[in-house]
Design a protein around this motif. Sequence first.
Motif, PDB file in Angstrom:
ATOM      1  N   ALA A 163       0.835  -1.200   0.000  1.00  0.00           N
ATOM      2  CA  ALA A 163       0.000   0.000   0.000  1.00  0.00           C
ATOM      3  C   ALA A 163       0.871   1.253   0.000  1.00  0.00           C
ATOM      4  N   PRO A 164       0.614   2.230  -0.885  1.00  0.00           N
ATOM      5  CA  PRO A 164       1.389   3.477  -0.893  1.00  0.00           C
ATOM      6  C   PRO A 164       1.276   4.176   0.452  1.00  0.00           C
ATOM      7  N   GLY A 165       2.354   4.764   0.905  1.00  0.00           N
ATOM      8  CA  GLY A 165       2.341   5.451   2.188  1.00  0.00           C
ATOM      9  C   GLY A 165       3.659   6.155   2.405  1.00  0.00           C
ATOM     10  N   SER A 166       3.879   6.590   3.645  1.00  0.00           N
ATOM     11  CA  SER A 166       5.096   7.337   3.944  1.00  0.00           C
ATOM     12  C   SER A 166       6.338   6.492   3.731  1.00  0.00           C
ATOM     13  N   GLU A 167       6.234   5.164   3.998  1.00  0.00           N
ATOM     14  CA  GLU A 167       7.414   4.313   3.800  1.00  0.00           C
ATOM     15  C   GLU A 167       7.720   4.132   2.321  1.00  0.00           C
ATOM     16  N   PRO A 219       5.636   3.682  11.148  1.00  0.00           N
ATOM     17  CA  PRO A 219       4.455   3.302  11.945  1.00  0.00           C
ATOM     18  C   PRO A 219       3.240   2.948  11.094  1.00  0.00           C
ATOM     19  N   LYS A 220       3.182   3.413   9.850  1.00  0.00           N
ATOM     20  CA  LYS A 220       2.040   3.136   8.985  1.00  0.00           C
ATOM     21  C   LYS A 220       2.219   1.863   8.150  1.00  0.00           C
ATOM     22  N   THR A 221       3.344   1.204   8.323  1.00  0.00           N
ATOM     23  CA  THR A 221       3.583  -0.021   7.563  1.00  0.00           C
ATOM     24  C   THR A 221       2.539  -1.086   7.890  1.00  0.00           C
ATOM     25  N   ASP A 222       1.978  -1.672   6.870  1.00  0.00           N
ATOM     26  CA  ASP A 222       1.018  -2.769   7.050  1.00  0.00           C
ATOM     27  C   ASP A 222       1.798  -4.066   7.215  1.00  0.00           C
ATOM     28  N   ARG A 223       2.089  -4.407   8.461  1.00  0.00           N
ATOM     29  CA  ARG A 223       2.939  -5.574   8.723  1.00  0.00           C
ATOM     30  C   ARG A 223       2.271  -6.881   8.325  1.00  0.00           C
ATOM     31  N   GLU A 224       0.947  -6.885   8.253  1.00  0.00           N
ATOM     32  CA  GLU A 224       0.235  -8.111   7.908  1.00  0.00           C
ATOM     33  C   GLU A 224       0.083  -8.284   6.406  1.00  0.00           C
ATOM     34  N   PHE A 251      14.163   2.177   9.336  1.00  0.00           N
ATOM     35  CA  PHE A 251      12.869   2.555   9.882  1.00  0.00           C
ATOM     36  C   PHE A 251      12.863   4.031  10.256  1.00  0.00           C
ATOM     37  N   ARG A 252      11.660   4.570  10.360  1.00  0.00           N
ATOM     38  CA  ARG A 252      11.487   5.966  10.760  1.00  0.00           C
ATOM     39  C   ARG A 252      10.249   6.052  11.658  1.00  0.00           C
ATOM     40  N   GLY A 253      10.368   6.854  12.736  1.00  0.00           N
ATOM     41  CA  GLY A 253       9.217   7.083  13.614  1.00  0.00           C
ATOM     42  C   GLY A 253       8.863   5.893  14.474  1.00  0.00           C
ATOM     43  N   MET A 254       9.799   4.983  14.694  1.00  0.00           N
ATOM     44  CA  MET A 254       9.544   3.811  15.528  1.00  0.00           C
ATOM     45  C   MET A 254      10.844   3.361  16.169  1.00  0.00           C
ATOM     46  N   ARG A 255      10.751   2.417  17.082  1.00  0.00           N
ATOM     47  CA  ARG A 255      11.929   1.915  17.795  1.00  0.00           C
ATOM     48  C   ARG A 255      12.384   0.586  17.188  1.00  0.00           C
ATOM     49  N   ASP A 258      10.281  -2.351  17.777  1.00  0.00           N
ATOM     50  CA  ASP A 258       8.982  -2.412  17.102  1.00  0.00           C
ATOM     51  C   ASP A 258       9.062  -3.188  15.783  1.00  0.00           C
ATOM     52  N   LEU A 259      10.257  -3.537  15.350  1.00  0.00           N
ATOM     53  CA  LEU A 259      10.425  -4.333  14.140  1.00  0.00           C
ATOM     54  C   LEU A 259       9.902  -5.748  14.385  1.00  0.00           C
ATOM     55  N   PRO A 260       9.550  -6.489  13.331  1.00  0.00           N
ATOM     56  CA  PRO A 260       9.169  -7.895  13.521  1.00  0.00           C
ATOM     57  C   PRO A 260      10.258  -8.649  14.285  1.00  0.00           C
ATOM     58  N   LEU A 261       9.857  -9.599  15.122  1.00  0.00           N
ATOM     59  CA  LEU A 261      10.806 -10.295  15.995  1.00  0.00           C
ATOM     60  C   LEU A 261      11.971 -10.899  15.231  1.00  0.00           C
ATOM     61  N   GLU A 262      11.686 -11.460  14.032  1.00  0.00           N
ATOM     62  CA  GLU A 262      12.747 -12.121  13.260  1.00  0.00           C
ATOM     63  C   GLU A 262      13.811 -11.132  12.779  1.00  0.00           C
ATOM     64  N   LEU A 263      13.435  -9.844  12.657  1.00  0.00           N
ATOM     65  CA  LEU A 263      14.368  -8.844  12.144  1.00  0.00           C
ATOM     66  C   LEU A 263      15.128  -8.118  13.250  1.00  0.00           C
ATOM     67  N   GLN A 264      14.642  -8.196  14.477  1.00  0.00           N
ATOM     68  CA  GLN A 264      15.247  -7.424  15.561  1.00  0.00           C
ATOM     69  C   GLN A 264      16.716  -7.753  15.828  1.00  0.00           C
ATOM     70  N   PRO A 265      17.159  -9.032  15.732  1.00  0.00           N
ATOM     71  CA  PRO A 265      18.573  -9.308  16.013  1.00  0.00           C
ATOM     72  C   PRO A 265      19.521  -8.828  14.909  1.00  0.00           C
TER      73      PRO A 265
END
Length: 379
Positions: A163-167, A219-224, A251-255, A258-265
Amino acid sequence: MSTYRCSQCGCRIEVAEGTKIGTCPACQAVFVLPNQFAQKENLYLLAADARHSGNYDMAMNYYGRILKVDGAEPEANWGYLLSKYGVEISENALDYGGVLFHRVEHSSFLKDPAYEKMMTYVPKAARHYYEGTARDIDLQHRKLMAVSRAMTAPDICIDCTAAPGSEDLLSVQIGKALEDAGYRIFHPAMLANVDRKDLNIYEMAAAEKAEAMLVVMTPKTDREDARFQAVWRRFLAYRRQDAGRKLLSVFRGMRPEDLPLELQPLQSVACEGSDFQNRIVAEINRMFGRQNRSSDLVRKNLELLREGQEALDERAYEKAAQCFRKAAANDGEEYRAHWGLVCALTENLKTPALSDELDQSYRRALQFADKAAGEKYTQ
C-alpha cells in the motif's frame, strides 16, 4: 472427534471418525482426510502451523515424516507440494490471482513427482478440486519461472508494504541514494505497469537473485500485508542457507524493538536527520566490505563486477578475467574480484589450473572475505 487444519486457509476443523472427504466451512476447500488420522494428527497440525506461519522448510520436514510412514497420503503429498513451492492460497492471496508464492522453485508444479503420485491416490470425488487448484498454481508458477529467467539480478532488493504510504516515499529516497552510489536496485515502484496479481511474482524473483535486502518500515507499515511478509521472510530463509547475503532494516518514527521479531537481532538503521541516506549507503558499503572507499571507486568496481559475472554466466572466461583483474587492481581488498578471477581462471571451478595468479587470487579472496563468504569459498 479429531482436529484437522485446512491446508488452504488454516481453519481448524473438527472431523468425526470415519470421515474420508470433507469441505472446509471457512473457504470451501475440499480435503481428503488421511488414513488412521488420529495417529498422525499431531504431525499434521505441526506441519500446517509451520506452513501458515511462513516456515515452509519446516513444514516440508513434517510432511516428509508422514510420507515416510505412508507415501499414499494425498493430503501429506499436497501439503508437501504447497510447502515446496511456497504456495499460499487464502484470503490474503485473493488480490494476487488467488495464489501467493513465498519461495522460488525451479521445477514444474504439474510435473512434480509428488503431484503425480498424489493424484494416483486422490478419491474420484475430490479429483476435480485438486486438478483445478493445481492448474491455477501452475499458471502463476510458469509466469514466475519466466520472470526469474528474464530478470537481471539486482544488488539490493527493497521491500516495503504494497500500500502506498510514507514508507513508500522513504524507500524511493533510499533507493535513489543507493543507485547514485552504483548499486543496482529493485524497488516495488518499478512495477507500476505490472498487473496487480503478478506483483508477488516479480518481488520473489528479485528476492531470490539479490545479494542484499532492505526492509523499510514506518508506523504506517502494514505488517500483515502478505506480499510484504513473503519477500523478507523468504530472504531470511535464503540467508540461513547463505550467510553472505545481507539484510538491513531501515525505519522511521519507531523503535528497533517495534520491528518484527525475526528482524530485531539483525542490523538496522534509523532514518532520522537530514543525512540518513548517506548513513544507509555507508552501512551497505560496510556490510559489503567497501567502507572508506570513494563513491566513484565503488560505482566503477560494481560495474566491473557485474560485467565479470555476466561474462562468467556466458562462459566468456577471458573477458570475465579481464573485468575481475581491473576490479582487483582498483581495490585490492575487493574479495569478490579475487574470487571472480579464481572462477574465471578455472572456468567456474570445473577445470583444474595451476598458476601464481590463481594461487594469489584465492589467497586474497580468503584474506579479505567476511566469515560467511570465506567459508563458502573454502567449501
